[in-house]
Design a protein around this motif. Structure first.
Motif, PDB file in Angstrom:
ATOM      1  N   LEU A 118     -14.474   0.358  17.803  1.00  0.00           N
ATOM      2  CA  LEU A 118     -13.842  -0.106  16.559  1.00  0.00           C
ATOM      3  C   LEU A 118     -14.428  -1.438  16.103  1.00  0.00           C
ATOM      4  N   TYR A 119     -14.714  -2.311  17.064  1.00  0.00           N
ATOM      5  CA  TYR A 119     -15.293  -3.619  16.734  1.00  0.00           C
ATOM      6  C   TYR A 119     -16.672  -3.445  16.097  1.00  0.00           C
ATOM      7  N   PHE A 151       0.807  -1.210   0.000  1.00  0.00           N
ATOM      8  CA  PHE A 151       0.000   0.000   0.000  1.00  0.00           C
ATOM      9  C   PHE A 151       0.845   1.267   0.000  1.00  0.00           C
ATOM     10  N   GLY A 152       2.118   1.176   0.259  1.00  0.00           N
ATOM     11  CA  GLY A 152       2.958   2.369   0.341  1.00  0.00           C
ATOM     12  C   GLY A 152       2.892   3.034   1.696  1.00  0.00           C
ATOM     13  N   GLN A 153       2.251   2.395   2.665  1.00  0.00           N
ATOM     14  CA  GLN A 153       2.154   2.928   4.017  1.00  0.00           C
ATOM     15  C   GLN A 153       2.580   1.847   4.991  1.00  0.00           C
ATOM     16  N   ILE A 160      -3.887   3.552  12.204  1.00  0.00           N
ATOM     17  CA  ILE A 160      -4.423   4.766  12.829  1.00  0.00           C
ATOM     18  C   ILE A 160      -5.405   5.505  11.928  1.00  0.00           C
ATOM     19  N   LYS A 161      -5.470   5.159  10.641  1.00  0.00           N
ATOM     20  CA  LYS A 161      -6.463   5.778   9.758  1.00  0.00           C
ATOM     21  C   LYS A 161      -7.886   5.417  10.163  1.00  0.00           C
ATOM     22  N   SER A 162      -8.060   4.275  10.818  1.00  0.00           N
ATOM     23  CA  SER A 162      -9.398   3.847  11.216  1.00  0.00           C
ATOM     24  C   SER A 162      -9.835   4.454  12.548  1.00  0.00           C
ATOM     25  N   LEU A 163      -8.977   5.244  13.185  1.00  0.00           N
ATOM     26  CA  LEU A 163      -9.307   5.837  14.482  1.00  0.00           C
ATOM     27  C   LEU A 163      -9.947   7.212  14.304  1.00  0.00           C
ATOM     28  N   ASP A 164     -10.993   7.469  15.067  1.00  0.00           N
ATOM     29  CA  ASP A 164     -11.671   8.766  15.055  1.00  0.00           C
ATOM     30  C   ASP A 164     -11.179   9.587  16.250  1.00  0.00           C
ATOM     31  N   LYS A 217       9.459  11.780  12.053  1.00  0.00           N
ATOM     32  CA  LYS A 217       8.405  11.015  11.382  1.00  0.00           C
ATOM     33  C   LYS A 217       7.089  10.997  12.158  1.00  0.00           C
ATOM     34  N   LEU A 218       7.076  11.552  13.359  1.00  0.00           N
ATOM     35  CA  LEU A 218       5.901  11.450  14.211  1.00  0.00           C
ATOM     36  C   LEU A 218       4.813  12.465  13.879  1.00  0.00           C
ATOM     37  N   HIS A 219       5.185  13.577  13.297  1.00  0.00           N
ATOM     38  CA  HIS A 219       4.212  14.654  13.064  1.00  0.00           C
ATOM     39  C   HIS A 219       3.094  14.216  12.122  1.00  0.00           C
ATOM     40  N   HIS A 220       3.425  13.450  11.093  1.00  0.00           N
ATOM     41  CA  HIS A 220       2.388  13.073  10.132  1.00  0.00           C
ATOM     42  C   HIS A 220       1.389  12.048  10.672  1.00  0.00           C
ATOM     43  N   ILE A 221       1.668  11.427  11.819  1.00  0.00           N
ATOM     44  CA  ILE A 221       0.688  10.525  12.421  1.00  0.00           C
ATOM     45  C   ILE A 221      -0.057  11.188  13.576  1.00  0.00           C
ATOM     46  N   GLY A 222       0.222  12.448  13.842  1.00  0.00           N
ATOM     47  CA  GLY A 222      -0.536  13.182  14.843  1.00  0.00           C
ATOM     48  C   GLY A 222       0.138  13.390  16.177  1.00  0.00           C
TER      49      GLY A 222
END
Length: 198
Positions: A108-109, A8-10, A17-21, A74-79
């Motif tokens: 999440l479940y 996926f390139g990620q 973490i993309k699935s987290l609100d 590298k941490l900034h782009h994940i929040g």
């Protein structure tokens, strides 16, 4: 060498973490008292840090801080805007109860269980299989019988190994954990069969 189309390139962490609100997780944290006296290390950042620690298989707060400091760019782009100190992580772990992580998992479940179970299990499943639950447990050995009640026979030293037992319930037609409980290693699985649950 040819390029594969299966990647996926990620990183796995980035996809996770993309699935987290963020807003919903901060609300869960606020409801459980995790946002009191907090300036920047909120419940969402705490969850991201703990997920990173689990994926990297870290055993101590010192390891988490050292690894995140090495990857600070590298941490900034994940929040995560800045690396949390050990004392900040320790305070957050003491402040947030396990109920916060339980609520995040259950949310999440509920929102992803249809995507995670296979089509063959969802469609055309017999009614009895939809009601079937599988209960299992595993023991995680920690240290000598200091905090958690030990399990098993006494070895030559005369002390049992202490540990935690992880009890889980799985829907047979989904293959996903719908309930997870942690107890001392000596706890029997029968408490999961309480009439209030089944």
């Amino acid at each position: 060498m040819g390029k594969s189309t299966h990647f996926f390139g990620q990183s796995v962490y980035g996809q996770l973490i993309k699935s987290l609100d963020r807003d919903k997780i901060v609300e869960f944290s606020r409801k459980n008292g995790g946002e009191k006296y907090v300036k920047s290390f909120n419940g969402f950042t705490h969850l991201l840090t703990m997920l990173y620690a689990v994926i990297m298989r870290f055993d101590s707060l010192r390891e988490i801080e050292a690894a995140m400091t090495a990857e600070v760019r590298k941490l900034h782009h994940i929040g995560i805007d800045k690396v949390p100190k050990r004392s900040t992580l320790s305070d957050a772990n003491a402040r947030l109860p396990e109920k916060f992580f339980d609520e995040v998992y259950r949310d999440l479940y509920q929102s992803n269980k249809d995507k995670l179970s296979s089509d063959s299990r969802r469609n055309g499943t017999e009614e009895w299989l939809k009601r079937l639950r599988i209960i299992d447990s595993t023991t995680i050995t920690l240290f000598s019988n200091v905090i958690f009640k030990g399990v098993g026979r006494h070895p030559n030293t005369g002390k049992k190994k202490g540990g935690i037992k992880v009890h889980s319930v799985i829907h047979a037609n989904e293959g996903l954990h719908c309930d997870v409980k942690f107890t001392s290693a000596a706890t029997n699985d029968s408490f999961m069969l309480a009439p209030s649950h089944f």
